[in-house]
Design an enzyme around this catalytic site. Structure first.
Site: not given
Length: 211
Positions: A205, A202, A106, A110
Protein backbone atom coordinates in the site's frame (compact mmCIF):
# COMPACT_ATOMS: atom_id res chain seq x y z
CA UNK A 1 24.93 -12.15 11.84
CA UNK A 2 22.30 -14.24 13.66
CA UNK A 3 23.88 -17.36 12.19
CA UNK A 4 26.04 -18.09 9.19
CA UNK A 5 22.99 -17.95 6.88
CA UNK A 6 21.39 -14.72 8.16
CA UNK A 7 22.89 -11.26 7.69
CA UNK A 8 21.28 -8.27 9.39
CA UNK A 9 22.73 -5.06 7.96
CA UNK A 10 24.21 -2.38 10.21
CA UNK A 11 25.42 0.00 7.48
CA UNK A 12 24.60 3.60 8.48
CA UNK A 13 23.11 4.54 5.09
CA UNK A 14 20.82 1.52 5.10
CA UNK A 15 19.70 2.17 8.67
CA UNK A 16 19.09 5.87 7.93
CA UNK A 17 16.98 5.12 4.87
CA UNK A 18 14.98 2.41 6.64
CA UNK A 19 14.31 4.92 9.42
CA UNK A 20 12.83 7.32 6.86
CA UNK A 21 10.86 4.49 5.22
CA UNK A 22 9.21 3.71 8.57
CA UNK A 23 7.89 7.27 9.07
CA UNK A 24 4.13 7.48 8.50
CA UNK A 25 4.45 10.88 6.81
CA UNK A 26 6.76 9.51 4.09
CA UNK A 27 4.92 9.82 0.76
CA UNK A 28 4.52 6.98 -1.72
CA UNK A 29 7.01 8.70 -4.07
CA UNK A 30 9.60 9.01 -1.30
CA UNK A 31 8.86 5.48 -0.11
CA UNK A 32 9.47 4.02 -3.58
CA UNK A 33 12.72 5.97 -3.98
CA UNK A 34 14.01 4.91 -0.58
CA UNK A 35 13.15 1.23 -1.11
CA UNK A 36 14.95 1.30 -4.47
CA UNK A 37 18.01 2.90 -2.83
CA UNK A 38 18.08 0.35 -0.01
CA UNK A 39 17.73 -2.43 -2.58
CA UNK A 40 20.78 -1.11 -4.40
CA UNK A 41 22.83 -0.82 -1.20
CA UNK A 42 21.86 -4.29 0.04
CA UNK A 43 22.51 -5.62 -3.45
CA UNK A 44 26.24 -5.00 -3.04
CA UNK A 45 26.36 -7.65 -0.30
CA UNK A 46 23.88 -10.00 -1.94
CA UNK A 47 26.06 -10.10 -5.08
CA UNK A 48 29.37 -10.34 -3.20
CA UNK A 49 30.03 -13.96 -4.22
CA UNK A 50 29.26 -13.70 -7.93
CA UNK A 51 31.99 -15.56 -9.86
CA UNK A 52 34.76 -13.63 -11.61
CA UNK A 53 37.02 -14.45 -14.53
CA UNK A 54 40.28 -13.03 -15.87
CA UNK A 55 39.90 -10.87 -18.98
CA UNK A 56 42.75 -9.39 -20.99
CA UNK A 57 42.19 -5.74 -21.92
CA UNK A 58 44.24 -2.82 -23.16
CA UNK A 59 44.45 0.38 -21.15
CA UNK A 60 45.75 3.64 -22.68
CA UNK A 61 49.20 2.52 -21.49
CA UNK A 62 49.45 -1.23 -21.94
CA UNK A 63 47.76 -4.61 -21.99
CA UNK A 64 46.73 -6.06 -18.64
CA UNK A 65 44.49 -8.67 -17.08
CA UNK A 66 41.47 -7.57 -15.07
CA UNK A 67 38.64 -9.24 -13.19
CA UNK A 68 35.16 -9.21 -14.70
CA UNK A 69 31.93 -11.04 -13.95
CA UNK A 70 31.87 -14.55 -15.32
CA UNK A 71 28.44 -13.93 -16.78
CA UNK A 72 25.58 -12.30 -14.89
CA UNK A 73 23.82 -15.55 -14.18
CA UNK A 74 21.33 -14.34 -11.62
CA UNK A 75 17.59 -13.90 -11.55
CA UNK A 76 15.62 -11.48 -9.39
CA UNK A 77 12.29 -12.85 -8.18
CA UNK A 78 10.02 -10.34 -6.45
CA UNK A 79 7.06 -11.66 -4.50
CA UNK A 80 4.16 -9.60 -5.85
CA UNK A 81 3.35 -6.96 -5.33
CA UNK A 82 5.54 -5.30 -2.72
CA UNK A 83 8.69 -7.10 -3.91
CA UNK A 84 8.61 -4.98 -7.08
CA UNK A 85 9.95 -2.05 -5.07
CA UNK A 86 13.36 -3.71 -4.77
CA UNK A 87 13.80 -4.70 -8.42
CA UNK A 88 15.12 -1.48 -9.98
CA UNK A 89 17.79 -1.02 -7.33
CA UNK A 90 19.26 -4.48 -7.94
CA UNK A 91 19.00 -4.07 -11.72
CA UNK A 92 21.18 -0.98 -11.46
CA UNK A 93 23.95 -3.29 -10.23
CA UNK A 94 23.30 -6.22 -12.59
CA UNK A 95 21.30 -4.84 -15.53
CA UNK A 96 21.38 -8.11 -17.47
CA UNK A 97 19.76 -10.12 -14.70
CA UNK A 98 16.55 -11.90 -15.60
CA UNK A 99 13.41 -11.12 -13.60
CA UNK A 100 10.78 -13.66 -12.59
CA UNK A 101 7.59 -13.02 -10.63
CA UNK A 102 5.75 -14.92 -7.94
CA UNK A 103 2.24 -13.94 -6.89
CA UNK A 104 1.15 -14.79 -3.36
CA UNK A 105 -1.38 -13.22 -1.04
CA UNK A 106 -1.95 -13.82 2.63
CA UNK A 107 -5.34 -15.21 3.61
CA UNK A 108 -6.73 -12.60 6.04
CA UNK A 109 -8.06 -15.23 8.44
CA UNK A 110 -5.50 -18.04 8.37
CA UNK A 111 -2.52 -15.79 7.45
CA UNK A 112 -1.38 -18.62 5.15
CA UNK A 113 0.04 -17.79 1.69
CA UNK A 114 -2.09 -18.51 -1.38
CA UNK A 115 -0.40 -18.81 -4.80
CA UNK A 116 -1.96 -17.06 -7.80
CA UNK A 117 0.96 -16.53 -10.23
CA UNK A 118 4.42 -17.90 -11.01
CA UNK A 119 6.57 -17.00 -14.04
CA UNK A 120 10.29 -17.76 -13.88
CA UNK A 121 13.21 -17.85 -16.33
CA UNK A 122 13.62 -21.22 -18.03
CA UNK A 123 17.21 -21.79 -16.85
CA UNK A 124 16.82 -21.21 -13.11
CA UNK A 125 18.87 -24.31 -12.33
CA UNK A 126 21.90 -22.40 -13.66
CA UNK A 127 21.21 -19.09 -11.91
CA UNK A 128 21.53 -17.56 -8.45
CA UNK A 129 17.95 -16.71 -7.52
CA UNK A 130 17.43 -13.58 -5.42
CA UNK A 131 13.95 -13.75 -3.93
CA UNK A 132 12.82 -10.33 -2.68
CA UNK A 133 10.01 -9.09 -0.47
CA UNK A 134 10.16 -6.01 1.77
CA UNK A 135 8.60 -7.77 4.77
CA UNK A 136 9.43 -11.11 6.40
CA UNK A 137 6.61 -11.43 8.92
CA UNK A 138 5.38 -14.96 9.61
CA UNK A 139 7.71 -16.28 6.93
CA UNK A 140 4.86 -18.09 5.19
CA UNK A 141 5.09 -16.25 1.86
CA UNK A 142 8.89 -16.52 1.71
CA UNK A 143 8.82 -20.24 2.51
CA UNK A 144 6.09 -20.86 -0.07
CA UNK A 145 7.89 -18.84 -2.76
CA UNK A 146 11.14 -20.71 -2.21
CA UNK A 147 9.25 -24.02 -2.22
CA UNK A 148 7.85 -23.07 -5.64
CA UNK A 149 11.26 -22.12 -6.98
CA UNK A 150 12.93 -25.29 -5.73
CA UNK A 151 10.19 -27.46 -7.26
CA UNK A 152 11.02 -25.85 -10.61
CA UNK A 153 14.70 -26.75 -10.34
CA UNK A 154 16.50 -23.86 -8.63
CA UNK A 155 19.49 -24.83 -6.52
CA UNK A 156 21.18 -21.54 -5.53
CA UNK A 157 18.71 -19.26 -3.72
CA UNK A 158 18.92 -16.31 -1.36
CA UNK A 159 16.22 -14.15 0.22
CA UNK A 160 16.34 -10.38 0.73
CA UNK A 161 13.99 -8.18 2.76
CA UNK A 162 13.80 -4.72 4.29
CA UNK A 163 12.42 -5.69 7.69
CA UNK A 164 12.01 -9.05 9.40
CA UNK A 165 10.37 -10.32 12.55
CA UNK A 166 12.17 -12.99 14.60
CA UNK A 167 9.27 -15.36 13.90
CA UNK A 168 9.76 -14.99 10.14
CA UNK A 169 13.51 -15.51 10.30
CA UNK A 170 13.01 -18.65 12.38
CA UNK A 171 10.36 -20.07 10.04
CA UNK A 172 12.40 -19.40 6.90
CA UNK A 173 15.71 -20.72 8.19
CA UNK A 174 14.08 -23.86 9.58
CA UNK A 175 12.20 -24.57 6.35
CA UNK A 176 15.14 -23.72 4.07
CA UNK A 177 18.44 -23.96 5.99
CA UNK A 178 20.40 -23.80 2.72
CA UNK A 179 19.10 -20.31 1.82
CA UNK A 180 21.09 -17.16 2.68
CA UNK A 181 18.85 -14.49 4.26
CA UNK A 182 19.67 -10.76 3.99
CA UNK A 183 17.74 -8.45 6.33
CA UNK A 184 17.82 -4.65 6.38
CA UNK A 185 16.53 -4.45 9.98
CA UNK A 186 15.34 -7.02 12.49
CA UNK A 187 12.25 -5.89 14.40
CA UNK A 188 10.77 -6.91 17.73
CA UNK A 189 7.73 -9.14 17.16
CA UNK A 190 4.47 -9.78 15.31
CA UNK A 191 1.18 -8.37 16.61
CA UNK A 192 -2.12 -10.25 16.77
CA UNK A 193 -2.74 -9.51 13.06
CA UNK A 194 0.69 -10.89 12.07
CA UNK A 195 2.06 -7.41 11.27
CA UNK A 196 5.68 -6.63 12.11
CA UNK A 197 6.13 -4.25 15.09
CA UNK A 198 7.34 -1.51 14.95
CA UNK A 199 7.42 -2.21 11.20
CA UNK A 200 6.35 0.25 8.52
CA UNK A 201 2.73 -0.67 7.80
CA UNK A 202 1.66 -2.41 4.60
CA UNK A 203 4.60 -2.17 2.20
CA UNK A 204 2.48 -2.72 -0.92
CA UNK A 205 0.00 0.00 0.00
CA UNK A 206 2.77 2.44 0.82
CA UNK A 207 4.67 1.70 -2.39
CA UNK A 208 1.68 2.11 -4.67
CA UNK A 209 -0.54 4.52 -2.76
CA UNK A 210 -3.37 2.03 -2.18
CA UNK A 211 -5.28 1.06 0.94
Amino acid sequence: MDNDKVMVFNHPLIQHKIGKIRMKETTSKEFRELVREVGLLMGFEVTRNLPLKDVEIETPLCKTTVKMLDGEDIAIVPILRAGLGFVDGILELVPNAKVGHIGLYRDPETHEPVEYYCKLPADIDKRRMIVIDPMLATGGSAVAAIDMIKKRGAKDICFMCLIAAPEGIKALTEAHPDVDVFVGAKDDHLNENAYIVPGLGDAGDRLFGTK
